[in-house]
Motif scaffolding. Structure first.
Motif, short mmCIF file in Angstrom:
data_model
loop_
_atom_site.label_atom_id
_atom_site.label_comp_id
_atom_site.label_asym_id
_atom_site.label_seq_id
_atom_site.Cartn_x
_atom_site.Cartn_y
_atom_site.Cartn_z
N VAL A 94 7.57 -30.07 106.80
CA VAL A 94 7.40 -30.45 108.20
C VAL A 94 6.68 -31.78 108.34
CG1 VAL A 94 5.27 -29.11 108.57
CG2 VAL A 94 6.82 -29.51 110.48
N GLU A 95 5.73 -32.05 107.47
CA GLU A 95 5.01 -33.32 107.54
C GLU A 95 5.94 -34.51 107.31
OE1 GLU A 95 2.35 -30.01 106.37
OE2 GLU A 95 4.19 -30.78 105.48
N ARG A 96 6.88 -34.34 106.41
CA ARG A 96 7.85 -35.41 106.10
C ARG A 96 8.79 -35.65 107.27
NH1 ARG A 96 8.99 -39.55 105.55
NH2 ARG A 96 10.48 -40.48 104.15
N VAL A 97 9.23 -34.57 107.93
CA VAL A 97 10.12 -34.70 109.09
C VAL A 97 9.38 -35.43 110.21
CG1 VAL A 97 11.44 -33.46 110.85
CG2 VAL A 97 11.48 -32.66 108.46
N TYR A 98 8.13 -35.05 110.46
CA TYR A 98 7.35 -35.71 111.50
C TYR A 98 7.22 -37.21 111.22
CZ TYR A 98 3.73 -37.22 114.62
OH TYR A 98 3.05 -37.92 115.57
N GLY A 113 10.69 -22.13 104.01
CA GLY A 113 9.87 -23.12 103.34
C GLY A 113 10.08 -24.55 103.78
N GLY A 114 10.97 -24.78 104.71
CA GLY A 114 11.22 -26.13 105.21
C GLY A 114 10.69 -26.29 106.62
N THR A 115 11.51 -26.90 107.46
CA THR A 115 11.10 -27.22 108.83
C THR A 115 12.15 -26.72 109.81
OG1 THR A 115 10.02 -29.23 108.05
CG2 THR A 115 10.49 -29.10 110.41
N ARG A 116 11.68 -26.08 110.88
CA ARG A 116 12.55 -25.74 112.00
C ARG A 116 12.33 -26.83 113.05
NH1 ARG A 116 12.33 -23.92 116.79
NH2 ARG A 116 10.27 -22.99 116.81
#
Length: 162
Positions: free
Chosen positions: A35-39, A118-121
């Protein structure tokens, strides 16, 4: 030669507009990246947006990062004010000025959460107030907007995977 549409100032709205707008299009995708990487890709790496969101041709920060200028394919543009920049959680901006016809107020809201896999929604909401014709066009175009979002999320995921 195509007629250039002039920019118009839109009605300012707050974050609550994501829940109260006359028209809300919301889409969700799960990405297999943190999630940090997506942000970071959404909020900090603006120059990469055209690589993964094909409707976008250019994004530039303005106002010390508190605003953005966005160019779209076909000549559209938005001048936006960032309303929420909460790392690994939420990135939202209000469109203040645009040449898109029929828009009266608009907000885009990206909500991020850790997914059980384990990833990002990612949940993206486009909140709009506009003329009846614009609202009808957006409702009819919902499948296309959804397909564009899903395509963007697939490309973003490929870009962010190690």
């Amino acid at each position: 030669m195509a007629r250039q549409l002039s920019a118009r100032q839109l009605r300012p709205v707050g974050l609550d507009f994501a829940d109260t707008a006359p028209l809300r299009l919301a889409f969700t995708a799960n990405l297999g990246v943190p999630v940090e990487r997506v942000y970071t890709a959404l909020a900090d790496e603006l120059e990469t947006w055209p690589c993964w969101f094909t409707a976008v041709t250019d994004v530039r920060p303005t106002g010390d990062g508190k605003a953005r200028d966005v160019r779209l394919k076909g000549g559209g543009f938005f001048h936006e004010t960032v309303l929420a920049a909460h790392p690994a959680e939420r990135y939202a901006y209000r469109i203040d000025r645009t040449n898109a016809p029929g828009v009266r107020a608009m907000l885009e809201d990206w909500n991020l959460a850790y997914s059980t896999a384990g990833g990002t929604r990612v949940r993206w909401t486009m909140a709009v107030d506009g003329t009846p014709v614009l609202r009808a066009v957006l409702r009819l175009g919902r499948p296309g907007v959804g397909a564009s979002f899903r395509d963007a999320m697939r490309k973003l995921e490929r870009r962010l995977r190690p």
